[in-house]
Write an enzyme that holds these catalytic residues in place. Structure first.
Site, PDB file in Angstrom:
ATOM      1  N   CYS A  55       5.536 -11.160   1.686  1.00 43.56           N
ATOM      2  CA  CYS A  55       5.965 -11.071   3.086  1.00 43.56           C
ATOM      3  C   CYS A  55       5.047 -11.893   3.984  1.00 43.56           C
ATOM      4  O   CYS A  55       3.829 -11.890   3.798  1.00 43.56           O
ATOM      5  CB  CYS A  55       5.958  -9.617   3.556  1.00 43.56           C
ATOM      6  SG  CYS A  55       7.357  -8.689   2.961  1.00 43.56           S
ATOM      7  N   HIS A  56       5.644 -12.554   4.950  1.00 39.95           N
ATOM      8  CA  HIS A  56       4.884 -13.336   5.918  1.00 39.95           C
ATOM      9  C   HIS A  56       4.270 -12.416   6.971  1.00 39.95           C
ATOM     10  O   HIS A  56       4.916 -11.461   7.397  1.00 39.95           O
ATOM     11  CB  HIS A  56       5.802 -14.340   6.634  1.00 39.95           C
ATOM     12  CG  HIS A  56       6.330 -15.404   5.735  1.00 39.95           C
ATOM     13  ND1 HIS A  56       7.452 -15.202   4.960  1.00 39.95           N
ATOM     14  CD2 HIS A  56       5.906 -16.655   5.485  1.00 39.95           C
ATOM     15  CE1 HIS A  56       7.686 -16.307   4.263  1.00 39.95           C
ATOM     16  NE2 HIS A  56       6.773 -17.205   4.568  1.00 39.95           N
ATOM     17  N   MET A  63      11.868  -5.997   5.875  1.00 46.10           N
ATOM     18  CA  MET A  63      10.824  -5.290   5.128  1.00 46.10           C
ATOM     19  C   MET A  63       9.952  -4.452   6.051  1.00 46.10           C
ATOM     20  O   MET A  63       9.521  -3.354   5.691  1.00 46.10           O
ATOM     21  CB  MET A  63       9.972  -6.272   4.322  1.00 46.10           C
ATOM     22  CG  MET A  63      10.724  -6.961   3.199  1.00 46.10           C
ATOM     23  SD  MET A  63      11.659  -5.838   2.128  1.00 46.10           S
ATOM     24  CE  MET A  63      10.370  -4.790   1.493  1.00 46.10           C
ATOM     25  N   GLU A  64       9.724  -4.941   7.259  1.00 47.53           N
ATOM     26  CA  GLU A  64       8.917  -4.185   8.221  1.00 47.53           C
ATOM     27  C   GLU A  64       9.625  -2.894   8.623  1.00 47.53           C
ATOM     28  O   GLU A  64       8.997  -1.827   8.721  1.00 47.53           O
ATOM     29  CB  GLU A  64       8.603  -5.058   9.435  1.00 47.53           C
ATOM     30  CG  GLU A  64       7.583  -6.141   9.176  1.00 47.53           C
ATOM     31  CD  GLU A  64       8.071  -7.312   8.303  1.00 47.53           C
ATOM     32  OE1 GLU A  64       7.229  -8.096   7.845  1.00 47.53           O
ATOM     33  OE2 GLU A  64       9.297  -7.443   8.074  1.00 47.53           O
ATOM     34  N   ASP A  83       2.797  13.982   3.317  1.00 48.29           N
ATOM     35  CA  ASP A  83       1.353  14.198   3.204  1.00 48.29           C
ATOM     36  C   ASP A  83       0.890  15.360   4.079  1.00 48.29           C
ATOM     37  O   ASP A  83       0.116  16.203   3.647  1.00 48.29           O
ATOM     38  CB  ASP A  83       0.607  12.920   3.578  1.00 48.29           C
ATOM     39  CG  ASP A  83      -0.901  13.087   3.484  1.00 48.29           C
ATOM     40  OD1 ASP A  83      -1.381  13.554   2.422  1.00 48.29           O
ATOM     41  OD2 ASP A  83      -1.594  12.772   4.462  1.00 48.29           O
TER      42      ASP A  83
END
Length: 165
Positions: free
Chosen positions: A79-80, A116-117, A131
């Site tokens: 990824c950039h 992707m972000e 979590d």
């Protein structure tokens, strides 16, 4: 007859590479992704009522999602690094399904997309909820992580079938 490899992160020898986007046009790009985390009704009630001993679980998950979007190239190798102009993470309690529905939206003006972000933001928010709540509910399930919509770039507009407005 030559066939171009549709997997752009592989060169002609099949080796991994980062795609060169320098010749691409700068356009407004946006992506929307989702994740769902299912849990016991009692766990969701703790979150909704703000009675979880770890504090505001939803606010923490929202911040984690935003941070994850900004750090995507540190986790996904090809990824950039991007100059995001907006990251929004929404968490909606769903009492009927005993879940939290997470939607992440990322935006920028640039040469490559932000899918992707958005996926990282939704995933990290769900993982953060897990979590923070695992002490009271180890059986939570994270699923439905998926891209819902993307806009901009050469490929234009795409929306997941069934999500049309």
């Amino acid at each position: 007859m030559t066939t171009e490899n549709p997997l752009t992160h592989l060169d002609s020898k099949g080796q991994a590479r980062m795609v060169d986007v320098s010749a691409k046009e700068h356009t407004v790009r946006e992506a929307r992704a989702m994740a769902v985390i299912r849990m016991l009704p009692e766990t969701l009630q703790l979150i909704v009522e703000g009675k979880h001993k770890k504090g505001d679980v939803m606010a923490t998950a929202r911040i984690a999602g935003i941070m994850a979007a900004k750090r995507t190239p540190d986790i996904i190798p090809m990824c950039h690094p991007l100059m995001l102009t907006s990251v929004k993470v929404e968490l909606m309690p769903n009492l009927e399904n005993s879940s939290v529905d997470i939607t992440a939206r990322c935006k920028l003006v640039g040469q490559t997309g932000v899918e992707m972000e958005a996926l990282m933001a939704a995933s990290a928010a769900a993982l953060t909820l897990y979590d923070m709540c695992k002490a009271v509910d180890k059986g939570m399930i994270i699923d439905q992580v998926q891209l819902l919509e993307k806009k901009g770039g050469k490929s234009g507009y795409w929306i997941r079938k069934g999500d049309e407005v």
